[in-house]
Design a protein around this motif. Structure first.
Motif, PDB file in Angstrom:
ATOM      1  N   ASP A   1       7.322  12.129  11.756  1.00  0.00           N
ATOM      2  CA  ASP A   1       6.337  11.342  12.501  1.00  0.00           C
ATOM      3  C   ASP A   1       5.771  10.180  11.683  1.00  0.00           C
ATOM      4  OD1 ASP A   1       4.959  12.898  10.699  1.00  0.00           O
ATOM      5  OD2 ASP A   1       3.453  13.582  12.123  1.00  0.00           O
ATOM      6  N   CYS A   2       6.481   9.773  10.654  1.00  0.00           N
ATOM      7  CA  CYS A   2       6.034   8.667   9.818  1.00  0.00           C
ATOM      8  C   CYS A   2       6.126   7.342  10.587  1.00  0.00           C
ATOM      9  CB  CYS A   2       6.908   8.568   8.573  1.00  0.00           C
ATOM     10  SG  CYS A   2       7.020  10.092   7.635  1.00  0.00           S
ATOM     11  N   ASP A   3       5.301   6.388  10.220  1.00  0.00           N
ATOM     12  CA  ASP A   3       5.345   5.067  10.840  1.00  0.00           C
ATOM     13  C   ASP A   3       6.236   4.167   9.993  1.00  0.00           C
ATOM     14  OD1 ASP A   3       5.009   2.678  12.101  1.00  0.00           O
ATOM     15  OD2 ASP A   3       2.854   2.514  11.714  1.00  0.00           O
ATOM     16  N   CYS A   4       7.521   4.228  10.263  1.00  0.00           N
ATOM     17  CA  CYS A   4       8.487   3.481   9.451  1.00  0.00           C
ATOM     18  C   CYS A   4       8.519   1.993   9.769  1.00  0.00           C
ATOM     19  CB  CYS A   4       9.875   4.073   9.630  1.00  0.00           C
ATOM     20  SG  CYS A   4       9.955   5.770   9.027  1.00  0.00           S
ATOM     21  N   ASP A   5       7.868   1.609  10.850  1.00  0.00           N
ATOM     22  CA  ASP A   5       7.834   0.200  11.218  1.00  0.00           C
ATOM     23  C   ASP A   5       6.513  -0.463  10.848  1.00  0.00           C
ATOM     24  OD1 ASP A   5      10.406   0.186  12.347  1.00  0.00           O
ATOM     25  OD2 ASP A   5       9.634   1.106  14.181  1.00  0.00           O
ATOM     26  N   SER A   6       5.683   0.222  10.081  1.00  0.00           N
ATOM     27  CA  SER A   6       4.394  -0.337   9.698  1.00  0.00           C
ATOM     28  C   SER A   6       4.574  -1.668   8.984  1.00  0.00           C
ATOM     29  CB  SER A   6       3.651   0.628   8.773  1.00  0.00           C
ATOM     30  OG  SER A   6       2.474   0.026   8.267  1.00  0.00           O
ATOM     31  N   GLU A   7       3.674  -2.575   9.246  1.00  0.00           N
ATOM     32  CA  GLU A   7       3.707  -3.882   8.584  1.00  0.00           C
ATOM     33  C   GLU A   7       3.319  -3.775   7.113  1.00  0.00           C
ATOM     34  OE1 GLU A   7       1.637  -6.961  10.679  1.00  0.00           O
ATOM     35  OE2 GLU A   7       2.427  -6.292  12.611  1.00  0.00           O
ATOM     36  N   ILE A   8       2.885  -2.589   6.672  1.00  0.00           N
ATOM     37  CA  ILE A   8       2.507  -2.401   5.271  1.00  0.00           C
ATOM     38  C   ILE A   8       3.743  -2.475   4.362  1.00  0.00           C
ATOM     39  CG2 ILE A   8       2.662   0.124   5.083  1.00  0.00           C
ATOM     40  CD1 ILE A   8      -0.377  -1.758   3.859  1.00  0.00           C
ATOM     41  N   TYR A   9       4.939  -2.208   4.931  1.00  0.00           N
ATOM     42  CA  TYR A   9       6.171  -2.207   4.143  1.00  0.00           C
ATOM     43  C   TYR A   9       6.835  -3.581   4.151  1.00  0.00           C
ATOM     44  CZ  TYR A   9       5.779   2.819   5.064  1.00  0.00           C
ATOM     45  OH  TYR A   9       5.330   4.096   5.173  1.00  0.00           O
ATOM     46  N   THR A  10       7.383  -3.974   2.999  1.00  0.00           N
ATOM     47  CA  THR A  10       8.270  -5.129   2.998  1.00  0.00           C
ATOM     48  C   THR A  10       9.609  -4.651   3.544  1.00  0.00           C
ATOM     49  OG1 THR A  10       8.995  -4.680   0.736  1.00  0.00           O
ATOM     50  CG2 THR A  10       7.151  -6.236   1.016  1.00  0.00           C
ATOM     51  N   GLU A  11      10.450  -5.554   3.963  1.00  0.00           N
ATOM     52  CA  GLU A  11      11.732  -5.182   4.586  1.00  0.00           C
ATOM     53  C   GLU A  11      12.571  -4.292   3.667  1.00  0.00           C
ATOM     54  OE1 GLU A  11      13.775  -4.629   7.759  1.00  0.00           O
ATOM     55  OE2 GLU A  11      12.039  -5.959   7.821  1.00  0.00           O
ATOM     56  N   GLU A  12      12.622  -4.614   2.381  1.00  0.00           N
ATOM     57  CA  GLU A  12      13.458  -3.831   1.461  1.00  0.00           C
ATOM     58  C   GLU A  12      12.874  -2.453   1.143  1.00  0.00           C
ATOM     59  OE1 GLU A  12      11.009  -6.778  -0.961  1.00  0.00           O
ATOM     60  OE2 GLU A  12      12.282  -6.893   0.799  1.00  0.00           O
ATOM     61  N   ASN A  13      11.593  -2.231   1.436  1.00  0.00           N
ATOM     62  CA  ASN A  13      10.961  -0.941   1.132  1.00  0.00           C
ATOM     63  C   ASN A  13      10.727  -0.058   2.358  1.00  0.00           C
ATOM     64  OD1 ASN A  13      10.758  -1.224  -1.668  1.00  0.00           O
ATOM     65  ND2 ASN A  13       8.973  -2.519  -1.452  1.00  0.00           N
ATOM     66  N   LYS A  14      11.147  -0.499   3.540  1.00  0.00           N
ATOM     67  CA  LYS A  14      10.926   0.314   4.745  1.00  0.00           C
ATOM     68  C   LYS A  14      11.631   1.660   4.585  1.00  0.00           C
ATOM     69  CE  LYS A  14      10.223  -3.125   8.286  1.00  0.00           C
ATOM     70  NZ  LYS A  14       9.297  -2.773   9.311  1.00  0.00           N
ATOM     71  N   PRO A  15      10.907   2.749   4.906  1.00  0.00           N
ATOM     72  CA  PRO A  15      11.569   4.063   4.887  1.00  0.00           C
ATOM     73  C   PRO A  15      12.485   4.204   6.101  1.00  0.00           C
ATOM     74  CG  PRO A  15       9.263   4.270   5.493  1.00  0.00           C
ATOM     75  CD  PRO A  15       9.491   2.837   5.184  1.00  0.00           C
ATOM     76  N   LEU A  16      13.483   5.041   5.963  1.00  0.00           N
ATOM     77  CA  LEU A  16      14.362   5.349   7.091  1.00  0.00           C
ATOM     78  C   LEU A  16      13.745   6.512   7.843  1.00  0.00           C
ATOM     79  CD1 LEU A  16      17.772   5.342   5.170  1.00  0.00           C
ATOM     80  CD2 LEU A  16      16.710   3.460   6.429  1.00  0.00           C
ATOM     81  N   CYS A  17      13.673   6.418   9.139  1.00  0.00           N
ATOM     82  CA  CYS A  17      13.042   7.479   9.917  1.00  0.00           C
ATOM     83  C   CYS A  17      13.950   7.974  11.027  1.00  0.00           C
ATOM     84  CB  CYS A  17      11.705   7.005  10.512  1.00  0.00           C
ATOM     85  SG  CYS A  17      10.386   6.980   9.308  1.00  0.00           S
ATOM     86  N   HIS A  18      15.208   8.080  10.757  1.00  0.00           N
ATOM     87  CA  HIS A  18      16.115   8.607  11.762  1.00  0.00           C
ATOM     88  C   HIS A  18      15.954  10.121  11.843  1.00  0.00           C
ATOM     89  CE1 HIS A  18      18.098   8.533   7.846  1.00  0.00           C
ATOM     90  NE2 HIS A  18      18.696   9.639   8.240  1.00  0.00           N
ATOM     91  N   ILE A  19      16.148  10.660  13.006  1.00  0.00           N
ATOM     92  CA  ILE A  19      16.074  12.110  13.202  1.00  0.00           C
ATOM     93  C   ILE A  19      17.416  12.697  12.785  1.00  0.00           C
ATOM     94  CG2 ILE A  19      15.735  13.959  14.888  1.00  0.00           C
ATOM     95  CD1 ILE A  19      13.238  12.217  14.434  1.00  0.00           C
TER      96      ILE A  19
END
Length: 162
Positions: free
Chosen positions: A143-161
């Motif tokens: 349930d993480c917010d992987c699209d949060s604007e807090i992340y830069t593009e290269e640091n976005k976590p992957l949130c696939h099920i």
């Protein structure tokens, strides 16, 4: 050190700090972060902590003026091989632990953790908030917010099920 206010810090500063942390985190073979990068607490949990801290403050001020509850310290922690029974997937994951603190009469800028006390406050039933944890870890939770604007593009976590 500048005193913090409820106004917080500018978003760009927060984003920079989060991404500085993320650049130092390992990713697993699937490309996701190998350990926890965030911990979520519900408003209900936070309100309960604040209510307990306020009660500690009121009681400790009456019993030991000048040594009353003054805040909370957040420790970075790790579950190791013994996670909570209800969350076995938290084994070896990072987390945080909240511990209430009190003033030090002799050194006003010092904040003393309650649980390190010699039962001074426990005997009078002042401590209302034991160390708190049980937030939701991201990862491994989905349930993480992987699209949060807090992340830069290269640091976005992957949130696939999976």
């Amino acid at each position: 050190m500048k005193r913090l206010t409820a106004d917080g810090i500018p978003f760009d500063e927060a984003k920079m700090m989060v991404n500085n942390f993320l650049t130092k985190q390992e990713r697993n073979v699937k490309g996701n972060y190998a350990n926890t990068i965030a911990v979520w607490f519900s408003l209900e949990q936070l309100n309960e902590m604040v209510a307990r801290l306020n009660e500690e403050h009121r009681t400790s001020a009456a019993i030991s003026p000048g040594k009353e509850t003054d805040g909370v310290r957040i420790y970075f922690a790790n579950y190791g091989e013994n996670p909570p029974a209800e969350c076995p997937e938290y084994a070896n994951r990072n987390t945080v632990v909240f511990v209430s603190t009190r003033k030090d009469i002799d050194i006003p800028e010092k904040h003393i953790d309650y649980f390190s006390e010699d039962k001074l406050f426990n005997n009078d039933d002042v401590i209302k908030m034991s160390p708190q944890n049980r937030g939701t870890l991201c990862p491994p939770n989905k349930d993480c917010d992987c699209d949060s604007e807090i992340y830069t593009e290269e640091n976005k976590p992957l949130c696939h099920i999976e």
